[in-house]
Design a protein around this motif. Structure first.
Motif, PDB file in Angstrom:
ATOM      1  N   THR A  20       0.843  -1.204   0.000  1.00  0.00           N
ATOM      2  CA  THR A  20       0.000   0.000   0.000  1.00  0.00           C
ATOM      3  C   THR A  20       0.868   1.241   0.000  1.00  0.00           C
ATOM      4  N   LEU A  21       0.604   2.126  -0.963  1.00  0.00           N
ATOM      5  CA  LEU A  21       1.316   3.395  -1.078  1.00  0.00           C
ATOM      6  C   LEU A  21       0.408   4.496  -0.548  1.00  0.00           C
ATOM      7  N   SER A  22       0.972   5.385   0.250  1.00  0.00           N
ATOM      8  CA  SER A  22       0.184   6.425   0.907  1.00  0.00           C
ATOM      9  C   SER A  22       0.230   7.748   0.152  1.00  0.00           C
ATOM     10  N   CYS A  23      -0.855   8.485   0.272  1.00  0.00           N
ATOM     11  CA  CYS A  23      -0.937   9.819  -0.318  1.00  0.00           C
ATOM     12  C   CYS A  23      -1.927  10.635   0.504  1.00  0.00           C
ATOM     13  N   THR A  24      -1.531  11.827   0.877  1.00  0.00           N
ATOM     14  CA  THR A  24      -2.457  12.772   1.500  1.00  0.00           C
ATOM     15  C   THR A  24      -2.422  14.054   0.696  1.00  0.00           C
ATOM     16  N   TYR A  25      -3.479  14.817   0.785  1.00  0.00           N
ATOM     17  CA  TYR A  25      -3.563  16.049   0.011  1.00  0.00           C
ATOM     18  C   TYR A  25      -4.275  17.105   0.837  1.00  0.00           C
ATOM     19  N   ASP A  26      -4.109  18.320   0.419  1.00  0.00           N
ATOM     20  CA  ASP A  26      -4.751  19.433   1.103  1.00  0.00           C
ATOM     21  C   ASP A  26      -5.423  20.308   0.066  1.00  0.00           C
ATOM     22  N   THR A  27      -6.688  20.591   0.246  1.00  0.00           N
ATOM     23  CA  THR A  27      -7.428  21.426  -0.676  1.00  0.00           C
ATOM     24  C   THR A  27      -8.650  21.992   0.010  1.00  0.00           C
ATOM     25  N   SER A  28      -9.124  23.112  -0.508  1.00  0.00           N
ATOM     26  CA  SER A  28     -10.381  23.682  -0.032  1.00  0.00           C
ATOM     27  C   SER A  28     -11.508  23.387  -1.020  1.00  0.00           C
ATOM     28  N   GLU A  29     -11.172  22.694  -2.104  1.00  0.00           N
ATOM     29  CA  GLU A  29     -12.170  22.351  -3.108  1.00  0.00           C
ATOM     30  C   GLU A  29     -13.066  21.219  -2.598  1.00  0.00           C
ATOM     31  N   ASN A  30     -14.288  21.194  -3.126  1.00  0.00           N
ATOM     32  CA  ASN A  30     -15.188  20.096  -2.771  1.00  0.00           C
ATOM     33  C   ASN A  30     -15.287  19.068  -3.890  1.00  0.00           C
ATOM     34  N   ASN A  31     -15.171  19.557  -5.127  1.00  0.00           N
ATOM     35  CA  ASN A  31     -15.210  18.653  -6.284  1.00  0.00           C
ATOM     36  C   ASN A  31     -13.840  18.588  -6.926  1.00  0.00           C
ATOM     37  N   TYR A  32     -13.324  17.377  -7.049  1.00  0.00           N
ATOM     38  CA  TYR A  32     -11.987  17.211  -7.609  1.00  0.00           C
ATOM     39  C   TYR A  32     -11.787  15.760  -8.001  1.00  0.00           C
ATOM     40  N   TYR A  33     -10.638  15.503  -8.590  1.00  0.00           N
ATOM     41  CA  TYR A  33     -10.281  14.150  -9.018  1.00  0.00           C
ATOM     42  C   TYR A  33      -8.908  13.821  -8.461  1.00  0.00           C
ATOM     43  N   LEU A  34      -8.715  12.557  -8.196  1.00  0.00           N
ATOM     44  CA  LEU A  34      -7.421  12.063  -7.712  1.00  0.00           C
ATOM     45  C   LEU A  34      -6.956  10.938  -8.623  1.00  0.00           C
ATOM     46  N   PHE A  35      -5.670  10.882  -8.808  1.00  0.00           N
ATOM     47  CA  PHE A  35      -5.085   9.920  -9.743  1.00  0.00           C
ATOM     48  C   PHE A  35      -3.851   9.274  -9.116  1.00  0.00           C
ATOM     49  N   TRP A  36      -3.567   8.059  -9.567  1.00  0.00           N
ATOM     50  CA  TRP A  36      -2.259   7.453  -9.380  1.00  0.00           C
ATOM     51  C   TRP A  36      -1.681   7.193 -10.769  1.00  0.00           C
ATOM     52  N   TYR A  37      -0.468   7.729 -10.962  1.00  0.00           N
ATOM     53  CA  TYR A  37       0.269   7.498 -12.200  1.00  0.00           C
ATOM     54  C   TYR A  37       1.485   6.636 -11.888  1.00  0.00           C
ATOM     55  N   LYS A  38       1.860   5.820 -12.850  1.00  0.00           N
ATOM     56  CA  LYS A  38       3.030   4.956 -12.744  1.00  0.00           C
ATOM     57  C   LYS A  38       4.052   5.408 -13.773  1.00  0.00           C
ATOM     58  N   GLN A  39       5.319   5.482 -13.365  1.00  0.00           N
ATOM     59  CA  GLN A  39       6.400   5.804 -14.293  1.00  0.00           C
ATOM     60  C   GLN A  39       7.462   4.715 -14.192  1.00  0.00           C
ATOM     61  N   PRO A  40       7.439   3.754 -15.106  1.00  0.00           N
ATOM     62  CA  PRO A  40       8.450   2.685 -15.094  1.00  0.00           C
ATOM     63  C   PRO A  40       9.789   3.229 -15.575  1.00  0.00           C
ATOM     64  N   PRO A  41      10.820   2.395 -15.569  1.00  0.00           N
ATOM     65  CA  PRO A  41      12.144   2.855 -16.033  1.00  0.00           C
ATOM     66  C   PRO A  41      12.140   3.403 -17.460  1.00  0.00           C
ATOM     67  N   SER A  42      11.189   3.019 -18.259  1.00  0.00           N
ATOM     68  CA  SER A  42      11.076   3.564 -19.622  1.00  0.00           C
ATOM     69  C   SER A  42      10.695   5.042 -19.624  1.00  0.00           C
ATOM     70  N   ARG A  43      10.271   5.554 -18.481  1.00  0.00           N
ATOM     71  CA  ARG A  43       9.878   6.960 -18.263  1.00  0.00           C
ATOM     72  C   ARG A  43       8.484   7.310 -18.788  1.00  0.00           C
ATOM     73  N   GLN A  44       7.799   6.356 -19.387  1.00  0.00           N
ATOM     74  CA  GLN A  44       6.460   6.642 -19.904  1.00  0.00           C
ATOM     75  C   GLN A  44       5.443   6.652 -18.773  1.00  0.00           C
ATOM     76  N   MET A  45       4.875   7.802 -18.488  1.00  0.00           N
ATOM     77  CA  MET A  45       3.871   7.939 -17.431  1.00  0.00           C
ATOM     78  C   MET A  45       2.579   7.270 -17.886  1.00  0.00           C
ATOM     79  N   ILE A  46       2.034   6.448 -17.015  1.00  0.00           N
ATOM     80  CA  ILE A  46       0.824   5.703 -17.355  1.00  0.00           C
ATOM     81  C   ILE A  46      -0.181   5.897 -16.233  1.00  0.00           C
TER      82      ILE A  46
END
Lengths: 115, 114
Positions: A20-46
Motif C-alpha cells: 500500500t502506497l500512501s498519499c495525503t492532500y490538502d485542498t479547499s475544493e469540494n469537487n476534484y479528481y485524484l489519480f495514481w500514475y506509474k512511471q516505469p524505467p522507460s519513463r512513460q507515465m501511465i
C-alpha cells in the motif's frame, strides 16, 4: 492552492504480496479528481487509477485499488499480487473539477518488487 | 493510440544557450502542458496552453517561455540555460472539455546544462 504529499520515498515488496502506497492532500475544493500514475524505467507515465471525489465507492482496476478517505484527505493505492512489472515510480496527483485539467503531483514513491 | 512525442530523450547544453524542447501530440487535444520532474519534488507545472497562441503560467515559470503556433505542437524555451535547469522535462496533453480525463505524457527529455 493544492498540495499533495507522499510520505514514502521508497518501498519494496516481494513478488505476489500486497503493498500500500500512501498519499495525503490538502485542498479547499469540494469537487476534484485524484489519480495514481506509474512511471516505469522507460519513463512513460501511465495512468493507473482515477477517483472522483463525489463518488463514495473506491475505484478498482484489476490488481489496483484505492482507499479514498475524503474527510481525512487521504488517497492510498493498494497493489495486490505484486508483479515484477510493477517496479516503478508512483505519483499521486490532484486535479480540480474546473481547473483546466492541470495536475498537482506528490513527490513520488519508488516501488521495487523483488523476486 | 494517443501519442505525445518529445523531440529528444537526452540533451546536453551549455550555460547561456537558448534551448528549445519540442512536443507534438496527435490526438487533437486542446490542452498541452510542460512539467519539470525532480527527485523528491515530483512533477511541477511550468506552463500550460489551452488553445493555439494561448498560454498560462504554472507554478514555476521563471526562466522559461513557451510557444504554441499550431494546435499539435507546444514548445518550451529556455532563454538562457542555467545549471539549475538541469532536470527531466515532461510534456502532456489532454482534451479541454472533459475535466476528469487522464493526461497523456511524452517520454520526457532529460536535459543537462553544463
Amino acid at each position: 492552492a493544492q498540495t499533495v504529499t507522499q510520505s514514502q520515498p521508497e518501498m519494496s515488496v516481494q513478488e505476489a504480496e500486497t503493498v500500500t502506497l500512501s498519499c495525503t492532500y490538502d485542498t479547499s475544493e469540494n469537487n476534484y479528481y485524484l489519480f495514481w500514475y506509474k512511471q516505469p524505467p522507460s519513463r512513460q507515465m501511465i495512468l493507473v487509477i482515477r477517483q472522483e471525489a463525489y463518488k463514495q465507492q473506491n475505484a478498482t482496476e484489476n490488481r489496483f485499488s484505492v482507499n479514498f478517505q475524503k474527510a481525512a484527505k487521504s488517497f492510498s493505492l493498494k497493489i495486490s499480487d505484486s508483479q515484477l512489472g510493477d517496479t516503478a515510480m508512483y505519483f499521486c496527483a490532484f486535479m480540480k473539477h474546473e481547473g483546466g485539467n492541470m495536475l498537482t503531483f506528490g513527490g513520488g514513491t519508488r516501488l521495487m518488487v523483488k523476486p | 493510440d494517443v501519442k505525445v512525442t518529445q523531440s529528444s530523450r537526452y540533451l546536453v547544453k551549455r550555460t547561456g544557450e537558448k534551448v528549445f524542447l519540442e512536443c507534438v501530440q496527435d490526438m487533437d487535444h486542446e490542452n498541452m502542458f510542460w512539467y519539470r520532474q525532480d527527485p523528491g519534488l515530483g512533477l511541477r507545472l511550468i506552463y500550460f496552453s489551452y488553445d493555439v497562441k494561448m498560454k498560462e503560467k504554472g507554478d514555476i515559470p521563471e526562466g522559461y517561455s513557451v510557444s504554441r503556433e499550431k494546435k499539435e505542437r507546444f514548445s518550451l524555451i529556455l532563454e538562457s540555460a542555467s545549471t539549475n535547469q538541469t532536470s527531466m522535462y515532461l510534456c502532456a496533453s489532454s482534451p479541454r472539455h472533459i475535466s476528469n480525463t487522464e493526461a497523456f505524457f511524452g517520454q520526457g527529455t532529460r536535459l543537462t546544462v553544463v
